[in-house]
Design an enzyme around this catalytic site. Structure first.
Site: not given
Lengths: 367, 367
Positions: B150, B217, B311, B344-345
């Site tokens: 990232s 968040r 992602d 993405h994680d």
């Protein structure tokens, strides 16, 4: 051509509505518009169901100097898809909304005060039950078709499964049998944005909580567009008036979200937004059933589905799941995947991609 | 096995840094950790670059009863991918962050007060310039590799293009040459959520603006997960303690966003979040160049890229564009598309999918 000058109408039913939640709501008012004329055998009525923040003003203008026509004007009028020389077109504002139909901003007849958060949680099924009362009022037993996109598509599905005897077909665009957790998550963020606004005051506001509602709408715009359409429309262009190293400097996409978010505050009530977001999230065509198969068992008329390739809010796979079940059940179903960069908004922006197909479908149904 | 008990270190450079914006920042402090031992010819150093809300605490624990190891502990330690029996591993907290390196919450040495919004807008390139000072401080001329996901991947790209003589390879995971307008839009919403919080006070707060930062968040978590992983993890399950028709009733996905959002408030500063969001949005490896070709022309060492199929924040096509350009330029580049549901994680959650490939790559480079 356009339907020309139109008028909003309104009806208040003298009976109350028992909601899916078990709560009682009423007396209920529905605001609606109609275009064209109901024929002698009452066989030419078409209902158009609006999406989340839509309203009954589907087509035409309210006066000669009205700057903007109704929200789906392009498909309604003499010679258009919903040809008002042939069809009697009905569009009503859903309950829970804020354009005149009974919603959280309405006065509770029992208290004389605005409902606000004492308004009951409603479902798409409840909206359609209220619309059925409107059909009774208009003397329409059976619709030639019911047509809608997004939440409007959910309403079309409810007509097809809950009131199969009252329609001859249904057309559902950019919709889903049940929103995904990702779609729910986006609405959750929108809700949270409004809850965070201190002027929202747990729904007990005098003025629309503008910062929270604008932000909530901004999130919606991300969901309605697509990666592809954002590249095309905005790319990574920076606002010409801002410096790239200004802390508050904005990319064009940011300005778009902010501009449209704040514009929305003038036209939509925050509580209505929250109640309809809830109805969207709770939506499940198989509500109360064990499976999609069971939910679709009552379907008895042709259904036409459209999904849009770049729609990531209600992606094509969700429509395809429904179509697959209907096909296995031997129901008359037609499906078109439209290649589009416009995301969820495609059904409103690119009507030319599907109107010829809906036109043929309607000819066959009316045929 | 684990690297065991570790200690945070810190260095303040006596020179100032000229930022990409033209502004001067300094003296700069960087907080960092190292694991393993620098060998005699100083050829075994590896830098790991952290993502948006990461920090220097890559691996190990601070004490025996420390409940949690560093953020990427699984890949650092004797016998692990970054084998501390062989390598000297460095991780530093980026400038602009809030874990001890100079950022908006730091005291401005010129005024004795917190920078807050007087802190200059920084870029990923600036972060890497500061890291280069750290290498000087540690006596490391050239890294065996720089590795990150990232925003950490962006830093790896900056090393490869801005300091090609100081690395022997780079590994970039789940990253992009420049975030899409959709990714910018999600950050814009997060910024807006903080700006809307009246306790943020234009950055001049005493206590972290919790509702705004938690919401910001929450938006991030949507971007870090995927449609698929949300179906797997949450589906449409409703919170067991809430009624489905309660206005404030929550789906499990909503509770997850809220829970993780509010947890975040205890560990991250709102202004730092905003400055790093800005750095992400502004990131463009071709900043100051006419094209990706021009940007990648200085690359002289092997690059290894990983993208993850689900992602949607930095989708595989963005990595593939870079790889295509590097291949056309004849640069030594290796690319792996990892099939994963984790969005993405995935780079943090499924390290077993790529560690064998990175291990081989490092063997060849060290070879």
């Amino acid at each position: 051509m356009s339907v020309g000058i139109v008028q909003e109408q309104s009806v208040t039913f003298d009976r109350e509505l028992r909601l899916e939640s078990g709560r009682i709501l009423g007396p209920i008012t529905l605001v609606y518009e109609t275009y064209g004329t109901l024929n002698a055998d009452r066989s030419n009525a078409i209902m158009v169901a609006h999406a989340w923040t839509g309203n009954a003003h589907l087509a035409g203008k309210y006066s000669d100097d009205d700057p903007k026509p109704g929200w789906w004007d392009a498909i309604v009028g003499p010679g258009r898809l919903l040809d008002t020389d042939r069809y009697f077109v009905i569009c009503s504002n859903v309950i829970g909304s804020c354009y005149g139909s009974t919603g959280p901003a309405s006065l509770n007849p029992k208290t004389g005060k605005r409902y606000n958060l004492s308004f009951p949680v409603i479902t798409v099924r409840d909206m359609v039950r209220a619309q059925a009362l409107l059909l009774d009022h208009l003397g329409v037993d059976r619709l030639l078709t019911v047509l809608g996109g997004s939440m409007g598509g959910m309403q079309a599905l409810e007509w097809a499964t809950q009131f199969p005897e009252r329609i001859r077909s249904a057309v559902a665009l950019a919709t889903t049998s049940k929103p995904s957790p990702q779609a729910i998550a986006l609405n959750a963020i929108a809700r949270w944005a409004i809850f965070n606004d201190p002027t929202w005051r747990k729904g007990d506001y005098r003025k629309n909580p503008k910062d929270g509602l604008a932000l909530a709408r901004g999130i919606g715009h991300i969901a309605f567009l697509s990666d592809e359409s954002m590249w095309q429309k905005f790319g990574r262009r920076f606002s010409a008036r801002d410096g790239q190293f200004d802390f508050f400097g904005q990319f064009e996409i940011e300005r778009y979200l902010s501009y449209n978010g704040y514009n929305f505050v003038d036209r939509f009530d925050a509580n209505a937004f929250l109640y309809l977001a809830k109805a969207l999230d709770l939506y499940d065509v198989a509500w109360g059933c064990e499976s999609l198969e069971e939910a679709f068992a009552p379907v008895r008329v042709p259904l036409q589905f459209f999904a849009f390739s770049s729609d990531w809010l209600y992606p094509p796979y969700q429509t395809e799941e429904m179509v697959g079940v209907l096909q296995r059940l031997g129901k008359p179903v037609e499906y078109h995947l439209i290649d589009s960069a416009y995301g969820h908004d495609a059904f409103l922006l690119e009507h030319e991609t599907f109107t010829p197909l809906v036109r043929e479908f309607l000819e066959r149904v009316a045929g």
